[in-house]
Design a protein around this motif. Structure first.
Motif, mmCIF file in Angstrom:
data_model
loop_
_atom_site.group_PDB
_atom_site.id
_atom_site.type_symbol
_atom_site.label_atom_id
_atom_site.label_comp_id
_atom_site.label_asym_id
_atom_site.label_seq_id
_atom_site.Cartn_x
_atom_site.Cartn_y
_atom_site.Cartn_z
ATOM 1 N N GLU A 117 0.867 -1.326 -0.047
ATOM 2 C CA GLU A 117 -0.135 -0.044 0.164
ATOM 3 C C GLU A 117 0.734 1.427 -0.051
ATOM 4 N N VAL A 118 1.891 1.026 0.733
ATOM 5 C CA VAL A 118 2.926 2.343 0.863
ATOM 6 C C VAL A 118 3.594 2.479 -0.400
ATOM 7 N N PHE A 119 3.898 1.437 -1.264
ATOM 8 C CA PHE A 119 4.551 1.637 -2.458
ATOM 9 C C PHE A 119 3.555 2.311 -3.692
ATOM 10 N N GLU A 120 2.261 1.750 -3.343
ATOM 11 C CA GLU A 120 1.314 2.423 -4.425
ATOM 12 C C GLU A 120 1.194 3.948 -4.352
ATOM 13 N N MET A 121 1.071 4.332 -2.788
ATOM 14 C CA MET A 121 0.608 5.586 -2.390
ATOM 15 C C MET A 121 1.836 6.714 -2.657
ATOM 16 N N ALA A 122 3.140 6.009 -2.645
ATOM 17 C CA ALA A 122 4.228 6.898 -2.851
ATOM 18 C C ALA A 122 4.260 7.213 -4.506
ATOM 19 N N VAL A 123 3.844 6.541 -5.317
ATOM 20 C CA VAL A 123 4.047 6.518 -6.939
ATOM 21 C C VAL A 123 2.674 7.446 -7.148
ATOM 22 N N LYS A 124 1.473 7.025 -6.485
ATOM 23 C CA LYS A 124 0.457 7.855 -6.981
ATOM 24 C C LYS A 124 0.484 9.556 -6.600
ATOM 25 N N ALA A 125 1.348 9.633 -5.283
ATOM 26 C CA ALA A 125 1.843 11.081 -4.849
ATOM 27 C C ALA A 125 2.422 11.788 -5.947
ATOM 28 N N VAL A 126 3.540 11.068 -6.327
ATOM 29 C CA VAL A 126 4.498 11.600 -7.173
ATOM 30 C C VAL A 126 3.716 12.027 -8.594
ATOM 31 N N LYS A 127 3.017 11.026 -8.913
ATOM 32 C CA LYS A 127 2.438 11.236 -10.292
ATOM 33 C C LYS A 127 1.460 12.601 -10.055
ATOM 34 N N HIS A 128 0.543 12.670 -9.148
ATOM 35 C CA HIS A 128 -0.347 13.649 -8.818
ATOM 36 C C HIS A 128 0.277 14.930 -8.639
ATOM 37 N N ALA A 129 1.621 15.100 -7.953
ATOM 38 C CA ALA A 129 2.333 16.139 -8.001
ATOM 39 C C ALA A 129 3.162 16.739 -9.345
ATOM 40 N N ARG A 130 3.568 15.712 -9.991
ATOM 41 C CA ARG A 130 3.720 16.037 -11.641
ATOM 42 C C ARG A 130 2.715 16.609 -12.348
ATOM 43 N N GLN A 131 1.430 16.698 -12.007
ATOM 44 C CA GLN A 131 0.421 17.445 -12.807
ATOM 45 C C GLN A 131 0.856 18.794 -12.893
ATOM 46 N N TYR A 132 1.497 19.163 -11.692
ATOM 47 C CA TYR A 132 1.463 20.561 -11.099
ATOM 48 C C TYR A 132 2.844 21.173 -11.802
#
Ligand code: KIV
Ligand code: ZN
Length: 388
Positions: A117-132
């Motif tokens: 779950e942590v692995f997935e959250m980390a990847v999602k967070a970075v992808k979300h930030a990269r939108q900006y």
């Protein structure tokens, strides 16, 4: 690999988490301006999701600072990331810094999440930030107590997701220099896409090893150091900016690395922080303490008067201090007293000098430090005394 170390200052974020170091809005803006003068590459201005006050401070620092990047910290959650972007979007050089713990202890007891779950959250967070923005930092909180292979897997995945800086914190100051250098070397050498991101370290000082661990990590390939002025921060604080920068500067032939920091601004910056938080700089503090360029023993003073390099590895001017001080105390010798008397305008013959020396020594046995006024009083009384 670059031959410059990126200086990431977190005085306004981790530093402000130091008990008693709270700063108001105006003080934060003032300090951010000084950090820009100092030449730090990145200013971590705060944690916008923590409070409305923090949000406003980060927003206003982002609008003020032009030459340094301005980072906002957030948990690896979309709502936190959105809040950071809202605060920093007008910065000349904005950076989103998102973090998530990767150690078994933190994942189980703090997050209540499995490694997957942590692995997935980390990847999602970075992808979300990269939108900006394309300037995204990911921190693996408590990295030094994490499983190496799991950490490497997370690091590889967040770089693939777009993180341009990967920070490896020693969150609780547990690491030892050789061991921490080993971890950084392992990550740099085994993560297949490690050349796509800058490796950063963030070392706490619980065992007094914050700067030593940061330097060891730099030797192993880290090229960003997260530091604070005077080393303030959670618990025993963070690696001290002024100590790290002067170690790299003074030992440049050893490290072969530079920073953008204007070293003459180090003391003025730490003094400003001290005034803002109302906490004095300890006299014995390296680089910035009052004793850092003061010499009391006669042997040292004699050496200093011949050639300052005998007992000084950097000049006071190089860190923004006024001058070296030869402090007169019970360990001081004739050479220092003679030099002090000349500075005060007295050129005494040998016999008079001997009398003053004995009297000053007697005084030094009774008080911690002999001031210029004490010496003048002795000279007036012993040498220029008007007979009764
Ligand atoms: O100490 C730590 O791990 C931190 C992170 C949020 C970078 O402060
Ligand atoms: Zn920290």
């Amino acid at each position: 690999m670059s031959d410059r170390v990126i200086i990431f200052d977190t005085t306004l974020r981790d530093g402000e988490q130091s008990p008693g170091a709270t700063m108001n809005h105006k003080e934060k803006i003032r300090l951010a301006r000084q950090l820009e003068n100092l030449g730090v590459d990145v200013i971590e201005a705060g944690f916008p999701a923590a409070s409305q006050g923090d949000f406003e401070a980060v927003r206003d620092i982002a609008a003020t600072v032009k030459n340094s990047q301005v980072a906002g910290l957030c948990r690896a959650m979309p709502s936190d990331i959105d809040r950071v972007w809202e605060a920093i979007k007008d910065a000349a050089h904005p950076r989103i810094h998102t973090f998530l713990a990767t150690s078994p202890l933190h994942m189980e007891f703090k997050l209540g999440k499995s490694p997957d779950e942590v692995f997935e959250m980390a990847v999602k967070a970075v992808k979300h930030a990269r939108q900006y923005t394309d300037n995204v930092e990911f921190s693996a909180e408590d990295a030094s107590r994490s499983d190496r292979e799991f950490l490497a897997k997370v690091v590889e995945a967040v770089i693939d997701a777009g993180a341009t800086t990967v920070n490896i914190p020693d969150t609780v100051g547990y690491a030892m220099p050789e061991e921490f250098a080993d971890l950084i070397r392992y990550l740099v050498e085994t993560v297949p896409n490690s050349d796509k991101a800058v490796f950063s370290v963030h070392c706490h000082n619980d065992l007094g090893l914050g700067v030593a661990n940061t330097l060891a990590a730099i030797r192993a390939g880290a090229r960003q150091a997260e530091v604070t002025l005077s080393g303030i921060g959670e618990r025993a604080g963070n690696a001290a900016l002024e100590e790290l920068v002067m170690a790299l500067h003074t030992r440049e032939p050893y490290y072969g690395l530079t920073t953008n920091v204007k070293t003459e601004q180090l003391f003025p910056s730490c003094r400003l922080l001290s005034m803002i938080i109302g906490q004095p700089i300890p006299p014995y503090k390296a680089i910035i303490g009052t004793n850092a360029f003061a010499h009391e023993s006669g042997i040292h003073q004699h050496g200093m008067l011949k050639d300052r390099r005998t007992y000084e590895i950097m000049t006071p001017a190089s860190v923004g201090r006024e001058k070296t001080e030869l402090v007169l105390g019970k360990h001081s010798g004739r050479h220092a007293l003679k030099s002090k008397l000349e500075e005060l305008g007295y050129n005494l013959e040998d016999e008079a000098m001997g009398q003053v020396f004995e009297a000053v020594k007697g005084l030094a046995d009774k008080k911690e430090r002999v001031y210029d006024e004490d010496i003048e009083a002795v000279v007036l009384e012993r040498i220029y005394r008007i007979p009764d």
